[in-house]
Write a protein that holds these residues in place. Structure first.
Motif, PDB file in Angstrom:
ATOM      1  N   LEU A 177     -15.384 -21.681   6.756  1.00  0.00           N
ATOM      2  CA  LEU A 177     -16.547 -21.377   6.067  1.00  0.00           C
ATOM      3  C   LEU A 177     -16.662 -21.054   4.858  1.00  0.00           C
ATOM      4  N   SER A 178     -16.294 -20.382   3.700  1.00  0.00           N
ATOM      5  CA  SER A 178     -16.836 -19.904   3.015  1.00  0.00           C
ATOM      6  C   SER A 178     -17.470 -20.704   1.727  1.00  0.00           C
ATOM      7  N   GLY A 179     -16.978 -21.840   1.548  1.00  0.00           N
ATOM      8  CA  GLY A 179     -17.377 -23.256   0.825  1.00  0.00           C
ATOM      9  C   GLY A 179     -17.295 -22.871  -1.229  1.00  0.00           C
ATOM     10  N   GLY A 180     -16.206 -21.438  -0.743  1.00  0.00           N
ATOM     11  CA  GLY A 180     -15.883 -20.985  -2.120  1.00  0.00           C
ATOM     12  C   GLY A 180     -14.467 -21.598  -2.045  1.00  0.00           C
ATOM     13  N   ARG A 181     -13.461 -20.806  -3.177  1.00  0.00           N
ATOM     14  CA  ARG A 181     -11.587 -21.757  -3.693  1.00  0.00           C
ATOM     15  C   ARG A 181     -10.639 -21.089  -3.068  1.00  0.00           C
TER      16      ARG A 181
END
Length: 414
Positions: A133-137
């Motif tokens: 869900l974060s959309g980060g790495r």
């Protein structure tokens, strides 16, 4: 000089040899000054040791941290890479719980998990939710089979990469820029047909694997070895360049160092033993102590000559031994143990009388038919008598002994 008269009373000799009352009282009294003179050396040494220990603890408490800790300047710490990232505008935040790590993850963050295999099931679910869900790495350091199933289901471990320094062998910009790096020495990976970028192969399997996550723009990096993040190896090969490019793609870095409580879900595969919690140096100390104790035992256990037989001072009759053991059974109310001993002995004697092999004396299928064949009258319950349950009362135990004796006597005389 005239010798003392041996016929003189003993009291006179004692009186003459004894010191006066004043001398006795002076010798018996112990003053505080005397105590101080006796113990001041020990107390001074103890005080010096305490002050030194407190001083060393105070000096090292703020600078020494654990392995892969971005605050640690030790050889196995990661302060060097954290300082390089800070110089490039990347803010590093250290968290110790999965809840904090998941809450801090977002599109502008890189979440680094230093030891994913230590996490319990609930912590793995929290990190998996952050990945999706974060959309980060998300960068996972040396994940093994216990954590890959939850954090990266499309990937599996593929043995150990015995070569440490490896070439990129992939078009990933971070790997192409860094060049040769120390990514081997631990896990290799393989994927089940998932799209991703495989880098730094060893024996045909990558030690660095980049997989897309569920959210657009996010990805998961599986780094097979922690070496490129350690202070002592950062300057080797292209380790510094690779570490900075993997961790510096977002302005915020969440550095997750799992605490010991993070593996408390009760999963036996995640639990650590007492030896796992000891520092590495203690294992060598214990080994040295064990070797020293073994050598001392061999030295003290050496034989000084041939064995010597010795006669027993007292001969105890077998009947007295039997009676004593029976009284111990009765005192402990050990009817189960007594019944087991009676039945086992009866079965062994019956097997010898009936020609049943000793190895089958306690097998109902081998012993019971042979016993039944020798009886003139069929017994009501041979199975219950020879292999039954524990008597519930002392009277039942005595009756069991009588029945076993009667059965053996009948088989012997038949």
């Amino acid at each position: 000089m005239t010798p003392p008269d041996p016929r003189a009373p003993a009291t006179d000799a004692v009186t003459a040899a004894a010191p006066g009352p004043r001398t006795t009282a002076a010798a018996a009294v112990t003053t505080p000054r005397t105590l101080w003179r006796r113990s001041r050396g020990f107390l001074i040494c103890l005080g010096i040791l305490i002050v030194a220990a407190v001083t060393l603890a105070a000096l090292s408490s703020g600078s020494r941290h654990g392995r892969l800790d971005p605050r640690s300047a030790d050889p196995d710490g990661s302060r060097a890479v954290a300082e390089l990232l800070r110089a490039r505008g990347v803010t590093t935040r250290v968290v110790t719980t999965a809840r904090e790590a998941a809450a801090a993850a977002g599109p502008a963050t890189t979440l680094l998990v230093t030891d994913p295999d230590r996490l319990g099931e609930s912590r793995l679910r929290a990190i998996r939710s952050a990945i999706d869900l974060s959309g980060g790495r998300t960068v996972l350091i040396a994940p093994g089979s216990p954590s890959l199933h939850d954090l990266a289901p499309a990937a599996r471990t593929k043995g150990t990469a015995f070569e440490e320094d490896l070439d990129p062998g992939c078009p990933l910009p971070a790997a192409a820029t860094a060049g040769r790096a120390t990514t081997g020495g631990d896990h290799r990976y393989t994927t089940d047909g998932a799209t991703g970028t495989a880098c730094y192969p060893s024996g045909g399997h990558p030690t660095l694997l980049v997989l897309p996550s569920g959210t657009t723009g996010g990805d998961t990096v599986l780094l097979g070895s922690e070496t490129i993040l350690l202070n002592k190896e950062l300057a080797s090969e292209g380790n510094a360049s690779l570490a900075l490019q993997l961790l510096g793609t977002r302005p915020d870095l969440v550095w997750y160092l799992p605490s010991p409580a993070e593996a408390e879900d009760g999963d036996p595969a995640q639990e650590q033993s007492f030896l796992d919690l000891l520092p590495h140096g203690w294992s060598w100390a214990f080994l040295q102590l064990f070797v020293a104790a073994a050598l001392a035992a061999l030295w003290r256990a050496r034989r000084l000559g041939p064995l010597v037989t010795e006669k027993l001072p007292v001969a105890v009759r077998a009947s007295e031994t039997t009676e004593g053991r029976a009284r111990l059974y009765r005192k402990a109310a050990a009817r189960d143990r007594a019944a087991t001993v009676l039945r086992a002995a009866a079965r062994e004697r019956l097997a010898a009388l009936l020609g049943v092999p000793p190895t089958q004396a306690h097998d109902p299928q081998a012993l019971l038919p042979a016993v039944s064949a020798r009886l003139t009258e069929r017994q009501a319950d041979l199975t219950g008598l020879l292999f039954g349950t524990t008597p519930t009362t002392d009277a039942a135990l005595v009756a069991l002994a009588d029945h076993l004796d009667a059965l053996e006597r009948e088989v012997r005389t038949s």
